[in-house]
Design a protein around this motif. Structure first.
Motif, PDB file in Angstrom:
ATOM      1  N   GLN A 126      -3.703  -1.642 -10.017  1.00 49.49           N
ATOM      2  CA  GLN A 126      -3.170  -2.928 -10.474  1.00 49.49           C
ATOM      3  C   GLN A 126      -2.267  -3.557  -9.422  1.00 49.49           C
ATOM      4  OE1 GLN A 126      -4.069  -4.473 -13.261  1.00 49.49           O
ATOM      5  NE2 GLN A 126      -2.854  -6.230 -12.677  1.00 49.49           N
ATOM      6  N   VAL A 127      -1.341  -2.786  -8.876  1.00 52.37           N
ATOM      7  CA  VAL A 127      -0.412  -3.317  -7.876  1.00 52.37           C
ATOM      8  C   VAL A 127      -1.165  -3.661  -6.596  1.00 52.37           C
ATOM      9  CG1 VAL A 127       1.633  -2.779  -6.491  1.00 52.37           C
ATOM     10  CG2 VAL A 127       1.506  -2.044  -8.869  1.00 52.37           C
ATOM     11  N   PHE A 128      -2.152  -2.838  -6.234  1.00 53.80           N
ATOM     12  CA  PHE A 128      -2.928  -3.075  -5.021  1.00 53.80           C
ATOM     13  C   PHE A 128      -3.628  -4.433  -5.088  1.00 53.80           C
ATOM     14  CE2 PHE A 128      -6.911  -2.609  -2.617  1.00 53.80           C
ATOM     15  CZ  PHE A 128      -6.394  -2.317  -1.375  1.00 53.80           C
ATOM     16  N   GLY A 146      -5.445   2.248   5.880  1.00 51.71           N
ATOM     17  CA  GLY A 146      -4.194   1.726   5.339  1.00 51.71           C
ATOM     18  C   GLY A 146      -4.364   1.181   3.934  1.00 51.71           C
ATOM     19  N   ALA A 147      -5.477   0.479   3.702  1.00 51.29           N
ATOM     20  CA  ALA A 147      -5.746  -0.060   2.367  1.00 51.29           C
ATOM     21  C   ALA A 147      -5.919   1.066   1.349  1.00 51.29           C
ATOM     22  CB  ALA A 147      -6.994  -0.935   2.399  1.00 51.29           C
ATOM     23  N   LEU A 148      -6.633   2.111   1.725  1.00 54.71           N
ATOM     24  CA  LEU A 148      -6.812   3.241   0.813  1.00 54.71           C
ATOM     25  C   LEU A 148      -5.489   3.952   0.543  1.00 54.71           C
ATOM     26  CD1 LEU A 148     -10.179   4.750   2.064  1.00 54.71           C
ATOM     27  CD2 LEU A 148      -9.752   3.580  -0.098  1.00 54.71           C
ATOM     28  N   ALA A 149      -4.656   4.073   1.570  1.00 52.93           N
ATOM     29  CA  ALA A 149      -3.347   4.716   1.389  1.00 52.93           C
ATOM     30  C   ALA A 149      -2.493   3.911   0.411  1.00 52.93           C
ATOM     31  CB  ALA A 149      -2.644   4.847   2.729  1.00 52.93           C
ATOM     32  N   LEU A 150      -2.483   2.583   0.554  1.00 50.04           N
ATOM     33  CA  LEU A 150      -1.732   1.746  -0.378  1.00 50.04           C
ATOM     34  C   LEU A 150      -2.283   1.865  -1.801  1.00 50.04           C
ATOM     35  CD1 LEU A 150      -1.187  -1.518   1.679  1.00 50.04           C
ATOM     36  CD2 LEU A 150       0.568   0.098   0.932  1.00 50.04           C
ATOM     37  N   TRP A 151      -3.607   1.904  -1.914  1.00 52.70           N
ATOM     38  CA  TRP A 151      -4.242   2.006  -3.216  1.00 52.70           C
ATOM     39  C   TRP A 151      -3.801   3.298  -3.923  1.00 52.70           C
ATOM     40  CZ3 TRP A 151      -9.659  -0.199  -4.229  1.00 52.70           C
ATOM     41  CH2 TRP A 151     -10.022  -0.025  -5.550  1.00 52.70           C
ATOM     42  N   PHE A 152      -3.865   4.420  -3.204  1.00 53.72           N
ATOM     43  CA  PHE A 152      -3.500   5.695  -3.823  1.00 53.72           C
ATOM     44  C   PHE A 152      -2.002   5.781  -4.098  1.00 53.72           C
ATOM     45  CE2 PHE A 152      -7.541   7.313  -1.886  1.00 53.72           C
ATOM     46  CZ  PHE A 152      -8.165   7.572  -3.093  1.00 53.72           C
ATOM     47  N   HIS A 153      -1.200   5.127  -3.301  1.00 53.71           N
ATOM     48  CA  HIS A 153       0.248   5.204  -3.484  1.00 53.71           C
ATOM     49  C   HIS A 153       0.722   4.322  -4.629  1.00 53.71           C
ATOM     50  CE1 HIS A 153       4.537   4.475  -2.520  1.00 53.71           C
ATOM     51  NE2 HIS A 153       4.489   5.757  -2.208  1.00 53.71           N
ATOM     52  N   TYR A 154       0.218   3.097  -4.715  1.00 54.69           N
ATOM     53  CA  TYR A 154       0.717   2.130  -5.693  1.00 54.69           C
ATOM     54  C   TYR A 154      -0.148   1.978  -6.930  1.00 54.69           C
ATOM     55  CZ  TYR A 154       4.033   0.654  -2.162  1.00 54.69           C
ATOM     56  OH  TYR A 154       5.036   0.627  -1.251  1.00 54.69           O
TER      57      TYR A 154
END
Length: 41
Positions: A27-29, A16-24
């Motif tokens: 900086q936002v992560f 989930g953390a990697l998915a958020l990182w690639f999506h946002y």
């Protein structure tokens, strides 16, 4: 059995953390992590 459950949950959190990182983006992560950490304390 408990070890496998913990490893599975940890894997899902990491995924989930990697998915958020690639999506946002980076900086936002990190801003989201910093805000969440500040909310805990």
């Amino acid at each position: 059995m408990l070890l496998w459950a913990g490893a599975g949950i940890g894997g899902l959190v990491l995924l989930g953390a990697l998915a958020l990182w690639f999506h946002y983006g980076t900086q936002v992560f990190f801003e989201m992590i910093r805000t969440g950490f500040a909310a805990c304390f």
